[in-house]
Motif scaffolding. Structure first.
Motif, mmCIF file in Angstrom:
data_model
loop_
_atom_site.group_PDB
_atom_site.id
_atom_site.type_symbol
_atom_site.label_atom_id
_atom_site.label_comp_id
_atom_site.label_asym_id
_atom_site.label_seq_id
_atom_site.Cartn_x
_atom_site.Cartn_y
_atom_site.Cartn_z
ATOM 1 N N PRO A 206 0.806 -1.225 0.000
ATOM 2 C CA PRO A 206 0.000 0.000 0.000
ATOM 3 C C PRO A 206 0.834 1.268 0.000
ATOM 4 O O PRO A 206 0.290 2.360 -0.188
ATOM 5 C CB PRO A 206 -0.814 -0.121 1.292
ATOM 6 C CG PRO A 206 0.015 -0.994 2.186
ATOM 7 C CD PRO A 206 0.679 -1.973 1.269
ATOM 8 N N LEU A 207 2.141 1.158 0.213
ATOM 9 C CA LEU A 207 3.004 2.339 0.244
ATOM 10 C C LEU A 207 3.922 2.420 -0.971
ATOM 11 O O LEU A 207 4.937 3.116 -0.957
ATOM 12 C CB LEU A 207 3.833 2.352 1.527
ATOM 13 C CG LEU A 207 3.056 2.636 2.813
ATOM 14 C CD1 LEU A 207 3.971 2.543 4.026
ATOM 15 C CD2 LEU A 207 2.420 4.029 2.750
ATOM 16 N N ASN A 208 3.566 1.723 -2.039
ATOM 17 C CA ASN A 208 4.349 1.857 -3.257
ATOM 18 C C ASN A 208 4.311 3.309 -3.741
ATOM 19 O O ASN A 208 3.296 3.988 -3.628
ATOM 20 C CB ASN A 208 3.797 0.943 -4.352
ATOM 21 C CG ASN A 208 4.224 -0.499 -4.158
ATOM 22 O OD1 ASN A 208 5.074 -0.793 -3.325
ATOM 23 N ND2 ASN A 208 3.628 -1.402 -4.921
ATOM 24 N N GLY A 209 5.426 3.756 -4.269
ATOM 25 C CA GLY A 209 5.479 5.114 -4.792
ATOM 26 C C GLY A 209 5.932 6.155 -3.790
ATOM 27 O O GLY A 209 5.852 7.351 -4.070
ATOM 28 N N THR A 210 6.398 5.730 -2.613
ATOM 29 C CA THR A 210 6.812 6.702 -1.597
ATOM 30 C C THR A 210 8.192 7.277 -1.909
ATOM 31 O O THR A 210 9.089 6.572 -2.369
ATOM 32 C CB THR A 210 6.835 6.071 -0.192
ATOM 33 O OG1 THR A 210 7.531 4.813 -0.253
ATOM 34 C CG2 THR A 210 5.430 5.850 0.313
ATOM 35 N N VAL A 211 8.342 8.566 -1.642
ATOM 36 C CA VAL A 211 9.619 9.265 -1.771
ATOM 37 C C VAL A 211 9.806 10.109 -0.513
ATOM 38 O O VAL A 211 8.844 10.371 0.218
ATOM 39 C CB VAL A 211 9.660 10.163 -3.024
ATOM 40 C CG1 VAL A 211 9.420 9.354 -4.290
ATOM 41 C CG2 VAL A 211 8.652 11.299 -2.924
ATOM 42 N N GLU A 212 11.039 10.517 -0.259
ATOM 43 C CA GLU A 212 11.308 11.353 0.904
ATOM 44 C C GLU A 212 12.045 12.622 0.486
ATOM 45 O O GLU A 212 12.897 12.589 -0.409
ATOM 46 C CB GLU A 212 12.168 10.607 1.933
ATOM 47 C CG GLU A 212 12.444 11.457 3.183
ATOM 48 C CD GLU A 212 13.420 10.802 4.150
ATOM 49 O OE1 GLU A 212 13.412 11.182 5.333
ATOM 50 O OE2 GLU A 212 14.205 9.933 3.726
ATOM 51 N N VAL A 213 11.693 13.728 1.137
ATOM 52 C CA VAL A 213 12.404 14.993 0.956
ATOM 53 C C VAL A 213 13.002 15.383 2.303
ATOM 54 O O VAL A 213 12.274 15.650 3.258
ATOM 55 C CB VAL A 213 11.477 16.117 0.446
ATOM 56 C CG1 VAL A 213 12.259 17.429 0.340
ATOM 57 C CG2 VAL A 213 10.860 15.742 -0.890
ATOM 58 N N GLN A 214 14.318 15.364 2.391
ATOM 59 C CA GLN A 214 15.024 15.847 3.573
ATOM 60 C C GLN A 214 15.406 17.309 3.333
ATOM 61 O O GLN A 214 15.983 17.640 2.296
ATOM 62 C CB GLN A 214 16.305 15.041 3.814
ATOM 63 C CG GLN A 214 16.170 13.873 4.749
ATOM 64 C CD GLN A 214 17.535 13.264 5.065
ATOM 65 O OE1 GLN A 214 18.490 13.401 4.311
ATOM 66 N NE2 GLN A 214 17.634 12.577 6.192
ATOM 67 N N THR A 215 15.078 18.151 4.293
ATOM 68 C CA THR A 215 15.461 19.561 4.205
ATOM 69 C C THR A 215 16.505 19.844 5.269
ATOM 70 O O THR A 215 16.278 19.591 6.460
ATOM 71 C CB THR A 215 14.248 20.479 4.391
ATOM 72 O OG1 THR A 215 13.292 20.209 3.352
ATOM 73 C CG2 THR A 215 14.658 21.941 4.324
ATOM 74 N N ILE A 216 17.639 20.340 4.837
ATOM 75 C CA ILE A 216 18.773 20.608 5.728
ATOM 76 C C ILE A 216 18.831 22.102 5.996
ATOM 77 O O ILE A 216 19.054 22.906 5.074
ATOM 78 C CB ILE A 216 20.087 20.112 5.098
ATOM 79 C CG1 ILE A 216 19.993 18.606 4.800
ATOM 80 C CG2 ILE A 216 21.279 20.400 6.004
ATOM 81 C CD1 ILE A 216 21.106 18.090 3.910
#
Length: 400
Positions: free
Chosen positions: A182-192
């Protein structure tokens, strides 16, 4: 690192393309010098035509004759600047011709030693058949971007090296557990958030479902049809969803961005950078097991670091080796252990090993790529105050 060794590095700031560019620049300097010398040759006529010098001729014919001979010898004589200018310009032409011949020879040698897998894919023309196969799936639909209530391990820490980047990407990919997850397609954005401003790292996992058929296609955006569209160099819902997620994450048009992708994710990163960043200031990308040769070029001043496991067939599916350019450095590595086979050789385990080997590499092109990641603030340097890191997770789906 499991006895991992780097087997080859091509491209980058110290690759052949950079060397050839420097030699061509030298040829330009030769040509400029020749032109300047040729201009100086006209000084002889202008000097001898000077009224004061001409007026001195009746007063001292002998010294005038000596001066005339010396000026003509220095400008248009056998050893004068006019003859020397022709030598410098001839050298410029010869240097350019030699570089062109060496470049052609390099291409022939590269083809001769090109892996059989690349040759097979090149013969079948991946960009042609991929586009045709993609048509059998109908339209690609529209991207939908959601905010799943999940957290990624390690998301609150800034990576300190390349292995940390690939390891964090592995954590993001672990949210997708199989083709029916159910979580296919997940991406992450890390902000530094650093003392000198913000920058962002976008993590892009690869294919979730390689078995998609035209009649089984669903909302999973990281599926076989998207792979085919990417190989054909065409726009797709995953790519548009990535850009939408970046906008929703609050990434400004001038904020520096690093894209990190495995397999399809690296292909998307390369496509976005190759098209100018999609409205964002993408300065760096890191790819792991991604075919990227279908992207014609990357903007000057950008950095692309590509990792390719020697046993992994996926990076070869573009039918060509990555070009040797100043912007892109490709690191090929071999290791022992881990899962084998087509799927196993493409696993993150190998690419974490390869990233660690690159971190320890003394190759100047690799070192320049890593130094740029540190200097741009994407990787923690260990000096000065630490940065604050926030994370946002997005799920990209294909909407009808």
């Amino acid at each position: 690192m499991s006895d991992t060794r780097i087997t080859g590095v091509t491209g980058g700031a110290h690759g052949l393309a950079a060397t050839y560019a420097a030699v061509r620049h030298l040829a330009d300097r030769f040509d400029d010098a020749g032109s300047e010398l040729r201009d100086w040759s006209g000084l002889g006529v202008r000097t001898l035509g000077d009224p004061d010098l001409a007026a001195s001729a009746p007063l001292s014919p002998l010294t005038f004759a000596l001066a005339e001979r010396a000026v003509l010898a220095a400008t248009t004589g056998p050893d004068g600047v006019l003859v020397e200018s022709l030598g410098w310009e001839s050298d410029a032409v010869v240097v350019c011709e030699v570089v062109a011949m060496i470049d052609t020879c390099d291409d022939l040698v590269a083809f001769a030693f090109q892996p059989m897998t690349e040759r097979l894919f090149a013969i079948t023309g991946p960009e042609r058949y991929s586009g045709l196969l993609a048509l059998t799936y109908g339209g690609d639909g529209q991207p939908g971007v959601r905010h799943p209530a999940v957290e990624v391990p390690g998301s609150g820490e800034q990576p300190s090296d390349l292995a940390g980047l690939v390891g964090q990407l592995q954590h993001v990919a672990a949210l997708s557990q199989g083709s029916g997850s159910p979580l296919n397609g997940t991406v992450e954005v890390q902000t530094i958030h650093g003392p000198d401003g913000v920058r962002h790292i976008v993590y892009l996992p690869g294919t979730d479902d390689m078995t998609t058929l035209p009649w089984t296609q669903d909302g999973d955006v990281r599926d076989l049809p998207t792979d085919l569209l990417l190989m054909a160099g065409q726009d797709n819902s995953y790519q548009q969803g990535i850009l939408q997620a970046m906008a929703q994450a609050g990434i400004g048009p001038h904020d520096p961005v690093l894209l990190v992708g495995h397999s399809m994710g690296g292909m998307e990163a390369a496509a976005i950078l190759g098209q100018g960043g999609g409205g964002f200031h993408v300065t760096h990308i890191v790819t792991a097991g991604s075919p990227t040769a279908q992207v014609p070029s990357f903007p000057a001043g950008t950095h692309v670091l590509s990792l390719e496991h020697q046993g992994d067939v996926v990076p070869h599916t573009d039918g060509a080796p990555n070009p040797d350019t100043v912007q892109q450095a490709t690191v090929t590595f071999a290791d022992h252990g881990g899962a084998g086979g087509v799927v196993g050789d493409h696993d993150y385990w190998h690419y974490v090993n390869g990233a660690a080997a690159a971190d320890a590499s003394a190759d100047p092109s690799v070192q320049e790529q890593l130094a740029s990641l540190h200097e741009s603030g994407f990787l923690a340097s260990g000096d000065g105050p630490g940065a604050t890191v926030t994370s946002q997770v997005f799920q990209i789906v294909r909407a009808p």
